[in-house]
Scaffold this active site. Structure first.
Site, PDB file in Angstrom:
ATOM      1  N   HIS A   1       0.866  -1.183   0.000  1.00  0.00           N
ATOM      2  CA  HIS A   1       0.000   0.000   0.000  1.00  0.00           C
ATOM      3  C   HIS A   1       0.904   1.234   0.000  1.00  0.00           C
ATOM      4  O   HIS A   1       1.879   1.276   0.746  1.00  0.00           O
ATOM      5  CB  HIS A   1      -0.873  -0.051   1.257  1.00  0.00           C
ATOM      6  CG  HIS A   1      -1.872   1.040   1.426  1.00  0.00           C
ATOM      7  ND1 HIS A   1      -2.409   1.764   0.388  1.00  0.00           N
ATOM      8  CD2 HIS A   1      -2.461   1.528   2.563  1.00  0.00           C
ATOM      9  CE1 HIS A   1      -3.280   2.649   0.873  1.00  0.00           C
ATOM     10  NE2 HIS A   1      -3.320   2.523   2.183  1.00  0.00           N
TER      11      HIS A   1
ATOM     12  N   ASP B   1       1.652   6.471   5.490  1.00  0.00           N
ATOM     13  CA  ASP B   1       1.943   5.855   6.787  1.00  0.00           C
ATOM     14  C   ASP B   1       2.681   4.524   6.624  1.00  0.00           C
ATOM     15  O   ASP B   1       3.320   4.050   7.557  1.00  0.00           O
ATOM     16  CB  ASP B   1       0.688   5.686   7.656  1.00  0.00           C
ATOM     17  CG  ASP B   1      -0.486   5.063   6.935  1.00  0.00           C
ATOM     18  OD1 ASP B   1      -0.530   5.090   5.692  1.00  0.00           O
ATOM     19  OD2 ASP B   1      -1.392   4.537   7.614  1.00  0.00           O
TER      20      ASP B   1
ATOM     21  N   ASP C   1      -3.839  -2.525   5.764  1.00  0.00           N
ATOM     22  CA  ASP C   1      -4.768  -1.786   6.639  1.00  0.00           C
ATOM     23  C   ASP C   1      -5.877  -2.669   7.230  1.00  0.00           C
ATOM     24  O   ASP C   1      -6.395  -2.369   8.314  1.00  0.00           O
ATOM     25  CB  ASP C   1      -5.444  -0.654   5.856  1.00  0.00           C
ATOM     26  CG  ASP C   1      -4.585   0.594   5.759  1.00  0.00           C
ATOM     27  OD1 ASP C   1      -3.785   0.847   6.672  1.00  0.00           O
ATOM     28  OD2 ASP C   1      -4.719   1.316   4.757  1.00  0.00           O
TER      29      ASP C   1
ATOM     30  N   TYR D   1     -11.605   1.992  13.984  1.00  0.00           N
ATOM     31  CA  TYR D   1     -10.845   1.995  12.726  1.00  0.00           C
ATOM     32  C   TYR D   1     -11.776   1.694  11.548  1.00  0.00           C
ATOM     33  O   TYR D   1     -11.749   2.374  10.513  1.00  0.00           O
ATOM     34  CB  TYR D   1      -9.722   0.941  12.819  1.00  0.00           C
ATOM     35  CG  TYR D   1      -8.715   1.031  11.714  1.00  0.00           C
ATOM     36  CD1 TYR D   1      -7.570   1.805  11.850  1.00  0.00           C
ATOM     37  CD2 TYR D   1      -8.900   0.354  10.515  1.00  0.00           C
ATOM     38  CE1 TYR D   1      -6.646   1.905  10.824  1.00  0.00           C
ATOM     39  CE2 TYR D   1      -7.993   0.442   9.493  1.00  0.00           C
ATOM     40  CZ  TYR D   1      -6.863   1.209   9.647  1.00  0.00           C
ATOM     41  OH  TYR D   1      -5.952   1.313   8.626  1.00  0.00           O
TER      42      TYR D   1
ATOM     43  N   HIS E   1      -1.387  -1.905  11.232  1.00  0.00           N
ATOM     44  CA  HIS E   1      -1.643  -1.018  12.377  1.00  0.00           C
ATOM     45  C   HIS E   1      -2.061  -1.883  13.566  1.00  0.00           C
ATOM     46  O   HIS E   1      -2.947  -2.740  13.428  1.00  0.00           O
ATOM     47  CB  HIS E   1      -2.782  -0.039  12.108  1.00  0.00           C
ATOM     48  CG  HIS E   1      -2.494   0.953  11.017  1.00  0.00           C
ATOM     49  ND1 HIS E   1      -1.582   1.974  11.154  1.00  0.00           N
ATOM     50  CD2 HIS E   1      -3.016   1.086   9.779  1.00  0.00           C
ATOM     51  CE1 HIS E   1      -1.549   2.696  10.048  1.00  0.00           C
ATOM     52  NE2 HIS E   1      -2.402   2.167   9.191  1.00  0.00           N
TER      53      HIS E   1
HETATM   54 FE1  FEO Z   1      -4.397   3.379   4.120  1.00  0.00          FE
HETATM   55 FE2  FEO Z   1      -2.662   2.728   7.010  1.00  0.00          FE
HETATM   56  O1  FEO Z   1      -2.985   3.500   5.324  1.00  0.00           O
END
Ligand code: FEO
Length: 403
Positions: free
Chosen positions: A79, A83, A165, A193, A226
């Site tokens: 991705h 981030d 993600d 989220y 994450h």
């Molecule tokens: Fe879509 Fe954690 O970036």
């Protein structure tokens, strides 16, 4: 800044962002977050994803305890959002990898974000795989979960899914695994989220879950980019089942969110009377003033609620700016399967309830009661109408849930 071995010769080398509170510029991250990157030591040493640009030294430091940066042979860019890919230029410069794997949309996004780079990119699609020695990486495009370029990587020999993600949670912690953490907090973070980032792409999430089932992937670890890692078949199934329930948006609770802004407390009084009416029907309520609650916190509550009741005073023949912002945010996230209603006070013209109702209709909410409006300060009559609105919505919620 140790790397953490999550499976034999597979290391978490990410960054814990303890102070993150403004995730991507639009959503709260009250527990902080992490940017997870993974390094696999095999015949071809492979790095999956990176971290925010400003955390590049943490990533380099953790990698350096596993291998020299220049030993990295392959990089997978699942991705391109900053981030995860922000540190890529520095890492690629230092590692000079033999190959970089990304999706077709990944290549386009890399060019749009980083310019006309001369990286050794090999485009991979769903069904493609590459051997890295004793292991294989299988690629699966996950368009729109969360961007068009998003991709998951699966290592069958380790039963490991790296879904970027998807399944993420904004949790900064010293723990790396869900089974080491408070599970209620993990669920709440998954909800926050999903409600604020993944929700509009629910149809795509369901397709990805179907694909995972069709391919019969044997998964005993899900390592998102994450938050915490799901370890063991039971926790992996929990993650898959939770996402399916989130994406289907069917399992709403007997719960309503009353969200409003107010000038001179009239709309606030109405909000509280509606809340009282809902409570009398046995409905769980969140009464949320937009100056005390961030729009992403409101959205998290709306996500599993059956009804949203929106209030605003009339301001310049329309609605208050905070209410307009909330409705804009909510519409973009495309929540499904909800009941809606409107209320608000006014001084002389009184357009706010009509404007709110139009927003709710545009979001395909089921309007089950007439809006309540009030000139200046609500007296007993108007407060009684507000309580009646709460009752009516409460009864509609119960009918919906038992249907
Ligand atoms: Fe879509 Fe954690 O970036």
């Amino acid at each position: 800044m140790k790397p953490i071995e999550i499976k034999k010769d597979i290391y978490w080398v990410g960054h814990v962002d303890w102070s993150s509170r403004d995730f991507h510029g639009y959503s709260l991250s009250p527990r902080g977050t992490t940017y997870n990157a993974y390094l696999v030591k095999d015949e071809k040493i492979t790095l999956f994803d990176s971290v925010k640009a400003e955390a590049v030294n943490t990533l380099k430091c953790r990698i350096a305890q596993v291998c020299d940066l220049s030993d990295i042979d392959y990089i997978v860019i699942d991705h391109v959002e900053q981030d995860h890919a922000g540190a890529m230029p520095a890492i690629i410069e230092a590692a000079k990898p033999e190959k970089i794997f990304t999706s077709p949309m990944g290549l386009r996004t890399i060019k749009a974000v980083f310019g006309d780079v001369d990286w050794p990119i090999e485009v991979v699609k769903t069904g493609d795989s590459v051997s890295i020695g004793t292991r294989t990486i299988q690629f699966m495009e996950m368009r729109m979960v969360h961007w068009p370029d998003s991709m998951a990587s699966y290592i069958p020999e380790d039963k490991l899914l790296i879904p970027n993600d998807a399944f993420g949670q904004n949790i900064a912690s010293s723990e790396r695994f869900v089974d080491e953490f408070n599970r209620a907090e993990v669920f709440r973070s998954m909800q926050e989220y999903y409600a604020n980032i993944v929700l509009p792409y629910s149809p795509q999430v369901l397709k990805v879950l179907e694909q995972v089932a069709e391919l019969g992937l044997d998964i005993d670890m899900i390592a998102p980019d994450h938050g915490l890692i799901f370890r063991g078949k039971e926790d992996c199934q929990y993650a898959l089942d939770t996402y399916k329930a989130f994406a289907e948006q069917k399992a709403v609770k007997p719960k309503a969110v009353v969200v409003y802004d107010t000038m001179w407390h009239s709309t606030e009084k109405m909000a509280k009377a509606i809340t009282e009416g809902l409570e009398r029907e046995g409905i769980s309520v969140r009464c949320m003033w937009l100056k005390a609650n961030h729009h992403s916190a409101v959205m998290t509550e709306i996500f599993d609620a059956a009804a949203v009741i929106v209030g605003s005073p009339t301001h310049n023949n329309g609605i208050m700016p905070n209410v307009a912002a909330m409705l804009t945010y909510m519409k973009g996230l495309r929540p499904q399967n909800k009941i809606g209603a409107a209320f608000g006070s006014f001084g002389w013209s009184g357009e706010s309830v009509k404007a709110i109702t139009e927003w709710l209709e545009a979001m395909h909410l089921d309007i089950v009661a007439e809006p309540v409006k009030c000139q200046h300060v609500p007296g007993h009559d108007v407060l009684g109408q507000c309580a009646a609105l709460g009752h009516a919505v409460g009864q509609a919620i119960k009918a919906k849930i038992t249907a």
